[in-house]
Design a protein around this motif. Structure first.
Motif, short mmCIF file in Angstrom:
data_model
loop_
_atom_site.label_atom_id
_atom_site.label_comp_id
_atom_site.label_asym_id
_atom_site.label_seq_id
_atom_site.Cartn_x
_atom_site.Cartn_y
_atom_site.Cartn_z
N GLU A 3 4.52 -11.05 -1.22
CA GLU A 3 3.91 -10.68 -2.50
C GLU A 3 2.51 -10.11 -2.30
N ARG A 4 1.73 -10.71 -1.40
CA ARG A 4 0.39 -10.19 -1.12
C ARG A 4 0.48 -8.78 -0.53
N LEU A 5 1.41 -8.58 0.36
CA LEU A 5 1.60 -7.26 0.97
C LEU A 5 1.95 -6.22 -0.10
N MET A 6 2.92 -6.55 -0.93
CA MET A 6 3.38 -5.59 -1.94
C MET A 6 2.35 -5.33 -3.04
N ASN A 7 1.41 -6.23 -3.21
CA ASN A 7 0.40 -6.07 -4.26
C ASN A 7 -0.99 -5.80 -3.71
N ALA A 8 -1.05 -5.31 -2.48
CA ALA A 8 -2.34 -4.99 -1.86
C ALA A 8 -3.12 -4.04 -2.78
N ALA A 9 -4.38 -4.34 -2.96
CA ALA A 9 -5.22 -3.55 -3.87
C ALA A 9 -5.85 -2.33 -3.20
N SER A 10 -5.80 -2.29 -1.87
CA SER A 10 -6.42 -1.17 -1.16
C SER A 10 -5.65 -0.90 0.13
N GLY A 11 -5.88 0.28 0.68
CA GLY A 11 -5.29 0.62 1.97
C GLY A 11 -5.78 -0.31 3.07
N ARG A 12 -7.03 -0.67 3.01
CA ARG A 12 -7.59 -1.58 4.02
C ARG A 12 -6.88 -2.94 3.98
N GLU A 13 -6.65 -3.45 2.78
CA GLU A 13 -5.97 -4.74 2.63
C GLU A 13 -4.52 -4.64 3.12
N LEU A 14 -3.84 -3.58 2.76
CA LEU A 14 -2.45 -3.40 3.21
C LEU A 14 -2.38 -3.32 4.73
N MET A 15 -3.27 -2.57 5.34
CA MET A 15 -3.26 -2.47 6.80
C MET A 15 -3.61 -3.79 7.47
N ARG A 16 -4.46 -4.56 6.84
CA ARG A 16 -4.79 -5.87 7.41
C ARG A 16 -3.54 -6.75 7.46
N TYR A 17 -2.72 -6.72 6.41
CA TYR A 17 -1.47 -7.48 6.42
C TYR A 17 -0.51 -6.95 7.48
N LEU A 18 -0.42 -5.63 7.58
CA LEU A 18 0.50 -5.05 8.56
C LEU A 18 0.04 -5.34 9.99
N GLN A 19 -1.23 -5.39 10.20
CA GLN A 19 -1.75 -5.68 11.53
C GLN A 19 -1.31 -7.06 12.01
N THR A 20 -1.14 -7.99 11.09
CA THR A 20 -0.68 -9.32 11.49
C THR A 20 0.74 -9.29 12.03
N LEU A 21 1.53 -8.28 11.67
CA LEU A 21 2.89 -8.16 12.21
C LEU A 21 2.85 -8.03 13.72
N ARG A 22 1.91 -7.28 14.18
CA ARG A 22 1.78 -7.03 15.62
C ARG A 22 1.18 -8.23 16.34
N GLU A 23 0.29 -8.92 15.66
CA GLU A 23 -0.42 -10.04 16.28
C GLU A 23 0.44 -11.30 16.39
N GLU A 24 1.52 -11.37 15.60
CA GLU A 24 2.35 -12.58 15.56
C GLU A 24 3.43 -12.64 16.64
N ARG A 25 3.48 -11.73 17.51
CA ARG A 25 4.58 -11.67 18.49
C ARG A 25 4.89 -12.98 19.12
#
Length: 156
Positions: A134-156
């Protein structure tokens, strides 16, 4: 891997319900900022025909696609993302004759073979967590969205 907020399309920014037009917008933005080479879009479209990327995440409230191109069309590894107000049909990766309406598209420009599978696994884990999705889909800015996506890579 670059998580550049300029490569984000937030809800309401995409004005098409056509898969090819959406990928053209996303790839065009990646090209504009120098992340990809000429032929990137055509490579994505070819790969989508051979290896569809629509993913039906049954435990999630929405579905996603993670298209990517062949590595020779990539200058710098990067991620582009589109959160869609109106879902776009992608062919399913697990049932090629079926389509799924996706609300999240994560376009990868990656030179290292196999890296996209790690991003895919991280995205599935994120979507299975309702709060994070829900946080990802409701990101208020590009910076916020990319911060969530960056965690995808960090969680390996």
């Amino acid at each position: 891997m670059q998580f550049d907020e300029r490569l984000c399309f937030l809800k309401g920014e995409v004005k098409t319900d056509n898969r090819e037009a959406l990928l053209r917008q996303m790839a065009g933005r990646m090209a504009r900022y120098g992340y990809v080479k000429e032929g990137f879009l055509e490579s994505i479209l070819r790969r989508e025909e051979e290896y569809p990327t629509g993913l039906c995440v049954h435990s999630a409230q929405f579905h996603m696609a993670i298209p990517h191109a062949d590595p020779e069309f990539v200058n710098t590894d990067a991620v582009a993302a589109a959160v869609l107000e109106k879902p776009v049909a992608f062919r399913r990766m697990d049932e090629r004759g079926q389509e799924v309406a996706v609300s999240l598209v994560i376009l990868l420009a990656i030179r290292e073979p196999g890296e996209h599978m790690q991003m895919l696994a991280g995205a599935v884990r994120m979507l299975q967590d309702a709060d994070r999705a829900e946080r990802l889909m409701n990101a208020a800015s590009g910076r916020e969205l990319m911060r969530y996506l960056q965690t995808l890579r960090e969680e390996r």
